[in-house]
Design a protein around this motif. Structure first.
Motif, mmCIF file in Angstrom:
data_model
loop_
_atom_site.group_PDB
_atom_site.id
_atom_site.type_symbol
_atom_site.label_atom_id
_atom_site.label_comp_id
_atom_site.label_asym_id
_atom_site.label_seq_id
_atom_site.Cartn_x
_atom_site.Cartn_y
_atom_site.Cartn_z
ATOM 1 N N LYS A 136 0.551 -1.124 0.510
ATOM 2 C CA LYS A 136 -0.540 0.118 0.389
ATOM 3 C C LYS A 136 0.890 1.266 0.283
ATOM 4 C CE LYS A 136 -4.430 -1.872 1.798
ATOM 5 N NZ LYS A 136 -4.987 -1.819 0.786
ATOM 6 N N SER A 137 1.871 1.023 0.800
ATOM 7 C CA SER A 137 2.708 2.176 0.961
ATOM 8 C C SER A 137 3.356 2.445 0.215
ATOM 9 C CB SER A 137 3.403 2.277 1.948
ATOM 10 O OG SER A 137 5.343 0.921 2.140
ATOM 11 N N TYR A 138 3.692 1.795 -1.056
ATOM 12 C CA TYR A 138 4.464 1.853 -2.596
ATOM 13 C C TYR A 138 3.368 2.270 -3.701
ATOM 14 C CZ TYR A 138 5.112 0.205 -7.004
ATOM 15 O OH TYR A 138 5.695 0.006 -8.956
ATOM 16 N N LYS A 139 1.983 1.557 -3.222
ATOM 17 C CA LYS A 139 1.050 2.461 -4.102
ATOM 18 C C LYS A 139 0.492 3.810 -4.186
ATOM 19 C CE LYS A 139 -2.294 0.440 -5.980
ATOM 20 N NZ LYS A 139 -4.016 -0.990 -5.481
ATOM 21 N N GLU A 140 0.931 4.355 -2.670
ATOM 22 C CA GLU A 140 0.670 6.558 -2.469
ATOM 23 C C GLU A 140 1.558 6.903 -3.054
ATOM 24 O OE1 GLU A 140 -1.522 8.389 -1.796
ATOM 25 O OE2 GLU A 140 -2.101 6.050 -1.122
ATOM 26 N N GLU A 141 3.291 6.338 -3.115
ATOM 27 C CA GLU A 141 4.184 7.254 -3.752
ATOM 28 C C GLU A 141 3.659 6.591 -5.133
ATOM 29 O OE1 GLU A 141 8.475 7.003 -1.671
ATOM 30 O OE2 GLU A 141 8.686 7.017 -4.203
ATOM 31 N N VAL A 142 3.206 5.839 -5.608
ATOM 32 C CA VAL A 142 3.281 6.138 -7.580
ATOM 33 C C VAL A 142 2.172 7.103 -7.727
ATOM 34 C CG1 VAL A 142 2.553 4.869 -8.934
ATOM 35 C CG2 VAL A 142 4.129 3.468 -7.650
ATOM 36 N N ARG A 143 0.942 7.157 -6.766
ATOM 37 C CA ARG A 143 0.210 8.151 -6.893
ATOM 38 C C ARG A 143 0.446 9.771 -7.022
ATOM 39 N NH1 ARG A 143 -3.715 3.997 -5.402
ATOM 40 N NH2 ARG A 143 -3.534 3.989 -3.343
ATOM 41 N N GLN A 144 1.679 9.605 -5.836
ATOM 42 C CA GLN A 144 2.122 11.145 -5.484
ATOM 43 C C GLN A 144 2.765 11.365 -6.803
ATOM 44 O OE1 GLN A 144 3.502 11.016 -1.910
ATOM 45 N NE2 GLN A 144 4.694 12.480 -1.984
ATOM 46 N N LYS A 145 3.939 9.942 -6.878
ATOM 47 C CA LYS A 145 4.874 10.779 -7.990
ATOM 48 C C LYS A 145 4.004 11.267 -9.656
ATOM 49 C CE LYS A 145 8.343 10.721 -4.442
ATOM 50 N NZ LYS A 145 8.780 11.740 -4.739
ATOM 51 N N TYR A 146 3.058 10.556 -9.753
ATOM 52 C CA TYR A 146 2.528 10.002 -11.085
ATOM 53 C C TYR A 146 1.982 11.267 -11.620
ATOM 54 C CZ TYR A 146 0.690 8.846 -15.423
ATOM 55 O OH TYR A 146 0.515 8.675 -17.169
ATOM 56 N N GLY A 147 2.993 11.938 -12.759
ATOM 57 C CA GLY A 147 2.302 13.580 -13.292
ATOM 58 C C GLY A 147 3.566 14.668 -13.040
ATOM 59 N N ALA A 148 4.239 14.515 -11.605
ATOM 60 C CA ALA A 148 4.984 15.375 -11.714
ATOM 61 C C ALA A 148 6.047 15.307 -11.873
ATOM 62 C CB ALA A 148 5.213 14.619 -8.828
#
Lengths: 222, 591
Positions: B427-439
């Motif tokens: 879950k923490s990995y996926k959260e970071e992916v969401r945070q960085k995607y498009g950034a």
């Protein structure tokens, strides 16, 4: 110039054959830390040399296995499915598991394909999956897919790289990094993965509305 | 499409057009709308974007998630078929093994050629761009001026449909009112860059691209395009109505089945076909232009790629628009007693002065873009850009000419590598992916290369393609003007990424390392430059070969400079202008 043979379907050209031989030789060195008894027989590398070609039908949906035969054994595939689900567990009610979306089949398609960029992952992934089951057996006397969540995590924590990785797990760490790259690529390119990551495009609209007021505010532009 | 087979060939045509891309498409359009009978030869297969374009496929629908391969270099869904840096059976060679002296030659063997895959960036050359030698003593002046070409830019923009705005900036021409289609809105990240780089005097403005942001004005445009030609007006009005406006989804590089973007195959060829004056022969690879006893061109010899047999067709005039490299190759291979060094090559300049665009890029991560509220950022590819802004500083830069900057931000369709860089799992990995995607952000510089003596192509003395036709051998060398410009690009990108609070990935201070390999920007022009003096050029200002006036070079080969502005719009404008002149000369009986 290197040229792709005009008609290479069903046969391996010499250059590709040499590459595969090279890849097979390199495979022996992928898991130097694995003891001999941990090594299960690898699937025979039987690439057909079939490539995408310069003029494939573009507006058709392809599935792994359409263009070249797949590699993973049922046991390896089971381990791969289990690991994709561990890396990317569903967050939203109703979401499917990555394995239900066929992410492990994409990984299989990838490692089975005859390209420089992909074939180098073949030994990394196949040997890594073998190592994963062997490690699960060593620690818990079961295959990886049959472990309890906490047991899977115990192995994954040792190799995922979030904390310093012990020397004996360096090859496994390399495997995990490549596997995660492929699993994420496979998952986030599916419509469920789009939604999951916050991509809401590819939808026809009459107008392009530009950023929302909330987005502008987030950037101090409102 | 008026696709014919060999048995339907007429005994003779008014004009044979070699190539079906921007130059060939425009030439055929202009000729046929004026009642001229045309045969178009295309080396690749017939291709129909309406039925073949993968409009909504996700990358998961493609093999290997649409990975770039040697066969499909821009990914599986890219419109290009039978094309790329390498074409099976059709090699080219390098004069040097030094990687810095490589020229990578992109070819597209399909109907519509390279117009099927391109950025559709449609910037006019400005007044300075036609007189570069007069401004800094380097390269060559064109034997024409901006004012000569402007009416044709107007017409091409109306015909193909170009979105953009008029900003009144130096050497960045405005279009007449009512010519351009509305510019799409800027994305959040683009507005953020605009705000934070303004302090450097760097302008961020709407780009011009050949995409219908709204439908074309099919009531008024036809009469402006074809005054006193009711038949042409009727045909183009109908063709315009058959094109839909962009619906802001799917990548333009895949092609467009609703004809919202410009491809020769959806914009130039259908109305040309509707005139009844166009025959198109595909899989016909032109080898040489034939010459009669009067010294004029009288036809083309081509290879029928299906049977491998050599064939000949006759015409009163020949237009080469095969891509500048291929056009030079055809001329060099057109040897006769009268033209022992190749057709129209008395000056020895065929193949000389080939140019590409200076390219360098830099990406970075931008924390300010993280967790941006989710909304649809798809749009139509590039919406804004940075035109060259340092005309006043020319003497201080250490290099001549300038560049424009294209950049991309936002959450675009995920592909290979999405999420691949984040650590851990679960879950923490996926959260970071969401945070960085498009950034993230990516800047690309596109700059002017000055023609030089060390960048040219010639026939390889020994290597032939699978049809037995001698192939091109490339010589290439960037000058310090280009490498210093690339270093300036990198420094500017790093400065801008810093200004938006981002972290740049590996800015390259050494311009000779930052600069892309020759040919990689796929803006190859030159090789048969135009000029005012027959001894120092291959064509006159009408793309007409000095020595063979019934041969026109209507692709980029006649370019004698390569401004930072992407060449396609100028290729079309000059092709229209040259073809008008050809029609006039044929009517007068001068050819």
């Amino acid at each position: 110039m290197e040229n792709i043979p005009a008609d290479n379907s069903g046969q391996i050209d010499r250059r590709m054959a040499l590459k595969w031989i090279g890849a097979a030789a390199a495979a022996a060195a992928v898991f130097p830390h694995a003891s001999a008894q941990d090594k299960l027989p690898r699937p025979a590398a039987t690439p057909t040399g079939q490539r995408i070609g310069t003029d494939p039908v573009l507006n058709k949906n392809y599935v792994p296995g359409d263009l070249w035969p797949l590699t993973l054994t049922p046991k390896q595939r089971k381990a791969a499915a289990s690991l994709t689900d561990l890396i990317m567990p569903p967050d939203n009610p109703g979401d499917k598991l990555p394995s239900q979306l066929g992410v492990q089949e994409f990984i299989d398609e990838w490692i089975s394909s005859p390209y420089d960029e992909t074939s180098k992952d073949r030994p990394v992934i196949t040997e890594g999956l073998d190592w994963l089951d062997a490690e699960a057996q060593r620690r818990f006397q079961k295959d990886f897919a049959d472990l309890a969540e906490a047991q899977k995590c115990a192995i994954a924590d040792d190799i995922c790289g979030k904390t310093p990785v012990k020397k004996e797990f360096k090859s496994a760490q390399n495997f995990f990094g490549r596997f995660r790259y492929l699993a994420a690529s496979g998952y986030y390119t599916t419509p469920q993965g789009w939604k999951d990551v916050g991509y809401v495009g590819n939808v026809p609209t009459v107008n392009f509305d530009g950023p929302t007021p909330e987005a502008l505010k987030h950037l101090g532009l409102a | 499409m008026a696709i014919i087979t060999e048995k339907d060939l007429q005994a003779t045509y008014d004009v044979i057009v070699v190539g079906s891309g921007a130059g060939g498409g425009q030439s055929a359009y202009t000729l046929t709308m004026n009642g001229v009978k045309v045969l178009m030869l295309e080396a690749g297969r017939n291709y129909d974007p309406v039925t073949e374009t993968p409009m909504f496929q996700s990358r998961a629908d493609a093999p290997l998630r649409a990975m770039s391969t040697k066969e499909k270099p821009f990914g599986f869904h890219d419109a290009t078929v039978d094309g790329g840096w390498e074409v099976p059976g059709e090699p080219y060679t390098q004069a040097s093994t030094d990687p810095k002296q490589r020229f990578d030659w992109w070819r597209s063997r399909m109907l519509g050629g390279r117009t099927n895959h391109w950025g559709r960036i449609s910037l006019r050359n400005g007044p300075y761009d036609f007189k570069p030698y007069s401004r800094d003593g380097l390269g060559f002046d064109w034997p024409l001026s901006y004012d000569d070409v402007a009416p044709y830019y107007d017409k091409v923009e109306m015909l193909v449909g170009v979105y953009g705005s008029n900003e009144g900036l130096e050497n960045t021409p405005d279009s007449p009112n009512g010519t351009l289609l509305p510019a799409p809105k800027a994305r959040a990240g683009e507005l953020y860059v605009k705000k934070h780089v303004a302090k450097f005097g760097i302008p961020v403005i709407p780009i011009h691209r050949a995409i219908l942001s709204t439908r074309q004005d099919h009531v008024n445009f036809p009469a402006r395009l074809h005054p006193n030609n009711p038949k042409a007006q009727k045909i183009i009005a109908k063709a315009m109505q058959e094109r839909a406006a962009c619906f802001w989804a799917t990548d333009c590089g895949r092609g467009c089945s609703i004809k919202a973007n410009y491809q020769s195959t959806t914009v130039h060829l259908p109305p040309a076909h509707a005139t009844g004056n166009l025959d198109i022969l595909c899989n016909a690879h032109a080898r040489e232009v034939t010459v009669g006893t009067d010294g004029k061109a009288n036809g083309v010899i081509y290879i029928d790629k299906v049977t491998g047999q050599e064939r000949a067709v006759k015409g009163r005039a020949v237009i080469l628009a095969a891509s500048s490299g291929e056009t030079a190759r055809i001329l060099l291979n057109s040897k006769s007693n009268r033209f022992p060094n190749g057709l129209a090559n008395g000056s020895g300049l065929v193949g000389k002065y080939i140019m590409d665009t200076v390219g360098a890029g830099l990406g970075g991560s931008v924390p300010a873009f993280e967790n941006l509220p989710v909304h649809n950022e798809e749009g139509a590819g590039t919406h804004v850009y940075i035109p060259w802004w340092l005309y006043k500083d020319a003497s201080k830069l250490g290099f001549a000419r300038g560049y424009h900057i294209e950049f991309g931000t936002g959450r675009r369709m995920p592909g290979l590598g999405t999420g691949g860089a984040s650590p851990g799992y679960g879950k923490s990995y996926k959260e970071e992916v969401r945070q960085k995607y498009g950034a993230g952000i990516g800047f690309s510089g596109r700059g002017e290369m000055i023609p030089n003596e060390n960048s040219f192509c010639e026939l390889d003395p020994t290597v032939k393609d699978k049809w037995g036709i001698p192939v091109l051998r490339f010589h290439w060398k960037w000058s310090e003007h280009e490498t210093k410009q690339a270093a300036h690009m990198e420094a500017t990108f790093a400065m801008m990424i810093d200004a938006i609070g981002g972290k740049a990935r590996n800015p390259q201070a050494d311009g000779s390392k930052a600069i892309d390999t020759g040919g990689r920007i796929i803006h190859e022009v030159g090789g048969a430059i135009m000029g005012a003096d027959a001894k120092k050029s291959v064509t006159n200002q009408w793309n007409q070969c000095w020595e063979v006036p019934n041969v026109l070079l209507n692709d980029g080969s006649a370019f004698c400079s390569n401004a930072d502005k992407n060449p396609t719009l100028t290729i079309m404008a000059l092709a229209w202008r040259a073809t008008d002149h050809l029609i006039e000369e044929m009517r007068k009986g001068n050819l």
